[in-house]
Design an enzyme around this catalytic site. Structure first.
Site, short mmCIF file in Angstrom:
data_model
loop_
_atom_site.label_atom_id
_atom_site.label_comp_id
_atom_site.label_asym_id
_atom_site.label_seq_id
_atom_site.Cartn_x
_atom_site.Cartn_y
_atom_site.Cartn_z
N SER A 169 0.83 -1.20 0.00
CA SER A 169 0.00 0.00 0.00
C SER A 169 0.86 1.25 0.00
CB SER A 169 -0.86 -0.02 1.26
OG SER A 169 -1.44 1.24 1.48
N TYR B 207 -2.21 -0.58 10.46
CA TYR B 207 -2.45 -1.20 9.15
C TYR B 207 -1.24 -1.01 8.24
CZ TYR B 207 -3.86 -1.41 4.29
OH TYR B 207 -3.88 -1.67 2.95
N LYS C 21 1.82 -3.66 6.59
CA LYS C 21 2.20 -3.76 5.17
C LYS C 21 3.71 -3.61 5.03
CE LYS C 21 -1.73 -4.56 3.25
NZ LYS C 21 -1.97 -5.83 2.57
N ASN D 297 -13.91 4.26 2.76
CA ASN D 297 -13.29 4.91 1.60
C ASN D 297 -14.29 5.77 0.84
OD1 ASN D 297 -11.61 1.89 1.50
ND2 ASN D 297 -10.53 3.79 1.82
C1 WQD Z 1 -9.81 9.58 0.27
C2 WQD Z 1 -10.15 11.04 0.50
C3 WQD Z 1 -10.69 11.59 2.76
C4 WQD Z 1 -14.40 9.24 2.92
C5 WQD Z 1 -7.05 4.79 2.61
C6 WQD Z 1 -5.96 4.02 3.28
C7 WQD Z 1 -5.04 3.41 2.27
C8 WQD Z 1 -5.80 2.60 1.26
C9 WQD Z 1 -6.92 3.36 0.68
C10 WQD Z 1 -6.11 0.22 1.58
C11 WQD Z 1 -9.53 11.59 1.79
C12 WQD Z 1 -11.88 11.80 1.86
C13 WQD Z 1 -13.22 9.83 2.49
C14 WQD Z 1 -15.52 10.07 3.23
C15 WQD Z 1 -14.22 12.01 2.63
N1 WQD Z 1 -6.31 1.42 1.87
N2 WQD Z 1 -13.12 11.18 2.35
N3 WQD Z 1 -15.38 11.41 3.06
O1 WQD Z 1 -7.45 7.82 3.17
O2 WQD Z 1 -6.46 8.10 0.85
O3 WQD Z 1 -6.49 5.88 1.89
O4 WQD Z 1 -7.71 3.92 1.71
O5 WQD Z 1 -6.58 -0.77 1.88
O6 WQD Z 1 -4.14 2.62 2.92
O7 WQD Z 1 -5.23 4.88 4.12
O8 WQD Z 1 -8.61 6.84 1.11
O9 WQD Z 1 -10.94 6.70 0.34
O10 WQD Z 1 -10.50 6.79 2.83
O11 WQD Z 1 -10.11 8.83 1.44
O12 WQD Z 1 -14.16 13.23 2.50
O13 WQD Z 1 -16.57 9.59 3.63
O14 WQD Z 1 -11.56 11.15 0.65
O15 WQD Z 1 -10.61 12.62 3.71
O16 WQD Z 1 -9.16 12.91 1.52
P1 WQD Z 1 -7.22 7.28 1.83
P2 WQD Z 1 -10.11 7.22 1.45
#
Ligand code: WQD
Length: 350
Positions: A127, A151, A155, A200
């Protein structure tokens, strides 16, 4: 192109199901196992429907070293792609020991089974969270490492264990560092099916769009970016899947150049999109406004993260070709046709 036999751990999961389809499309044989702790057997039926062929499968836990060894021997496996693992960042801060037991302990068990069975090629689902949060984008593979949650730590630890084993034995491995996988197979038959409330962005947006949730919470719009929302590298899951096929083929001397010991390779597009840009693309795809509000920042979120995908192109001859619009259209097709994912009816939902 000679055909390989590839075993998938976590075979019924979101990424693995798309990789299975991509491997079948290239003429490889695919076998798999999963303990269904966070996936549905239905996904395997759908993969069979798309590929018009059936994946030999066993319900097996990663901790069952002897069972995995027997499985790898029985199918004369050439390479393993290791997807199985727990993946919720927030949950990992509540249950760190469980994350280490599953992700690190499970990987040790798999490596032992592979060594016993004489399987020498491994592709690992790593990741982009392994990178230090202060590192500037575009992120190259030689950027400083330093995950900030359990997490991400699991990794990185598994990457390091694989590195040691590959350096001092005949294991050859590629650690694929995923950025943000989104989208679904264009058939609409398989896709992401998160348990409970999605963590996500894309699955959350699509569940709002389909009416399962009231509105999207945008976690802060006061970041130092053009529209104030954080920027990430969203990669279509079919591009990601094709990156895995390229990695497996690169490892094997009959299908690629081979690899010295171990390589870490980013799988991203090299293009960053803000939360508001993703929302706008999703609204285009679903063809109606998606209710949303801006709330407080979420703890642990960085401002900008996107890949330098140059090494993937140089070593694997792979690059992402699909757009954010493609991802939204495909994700929506999956969500609209399967509003409750693989669950048969709403009563079983949550
Ligand atoms: C993306 C953007 C949030 C949800 C994480 C893990 C990473 C990988 C992928 C693997 C951010 C914003 C999100 C919501 C929002 N995981 N957001 N409202 O944080 O980049 O990565 O997921 O298994 O290891 O850290 O992805 O999709 O959670 O967020 O505003 O309801 O969307 O703040 O800017 P992230 P994400």
């Amino acid at each position: 192109m000679p055909s390989l036999t590839v075993a998938l751990t976590g075979a019924a999961g979101y990424i693995a199901s798309h990789v299975a389809v991509a491997l079948f499309e290239r003429g490889h044989s695919v076998v798999g196992f999963d303990n269904f702790s966070n996936s549905s057997p239905k996904s395997l039926e759908r993969v069979a429907q798309i590929a018009d062929t059936h994946m030999p499968f066993e319900q097996l836990d990663l901790a069952d070293t002897d069972g995995i060894e027997a499985f790898l021997r029985a199918h004369q496996v050439d390479a393993v792609i290791h997807f199985a693992g727990l993946k919720a960042v927030g949950e990992s801060t509540e249950q760190p020991l469980r994350y280490h037991e599953n992700n690190v302990g499970g990987s040790l068990s798999l490596l032992r089974a592979m060594e016993n069975a004489g399987v020498r090629h491994l592709v690992f689902s790593s990741s982009a969270t392994v990178y230090h949060p202060d590192e500037a984008s575009p992120l190259r593979e030689d950027a400083s490492l330093g995950p900030i949650n359990p997490y991400g730590a699991t990794k990185l630890m598994v990457e390091q264990i694989i590195g040691d084993v590959a350096t001092y034995s005949d294991l050859r491995a590629i650690n694929l560092r995923y950025f943000n996988p989104v989208g679904a197979h264009p058939s609409g038959l398989i896709g992401e099916d998160p348990v409970g409330t999605p963590n996500n962005l894309m699955p959350f947006i699509m569940q709002v769009a389909v009416g399962r949730r009231e509105q999207l919470n945008i976690f802060g719009d006061d970041y130092d970016t053009p529209d104030g929302t954080p920027i990430r590298d969203y990669i279509h899951v079919m591009d990601l899947a094709e990156g895995h096929v390229a990695a497996v083929e690169a490892l094997h001397p009959t299908t690629g150049p081979g690899v010295d010991n171990v390589e870490a390779i980013n799988l991203g597009t090299g293009v960053g999109s803000s939360v508001k840009e993703v929302l706008a693309a999703a609204e285009q795809a679903v063809d109606h406004p998606i209710p949303h509000q801006v709330v407080e920042r979420r703890a642990g979120d960085g401002t900008v993260s996107y890949a330098d995908p140059g090494r993937a192109e140089a070593l694997l001859g792979w690059r992402a070709t699909r757009t954010m619009a493609d991802a939204c259209v495909d994700h929506w097709r999956w969500q609209e046709r399967n509003p409750h994912g693989f669950a048969p009816d709403p009563a079983t939902d949550e």
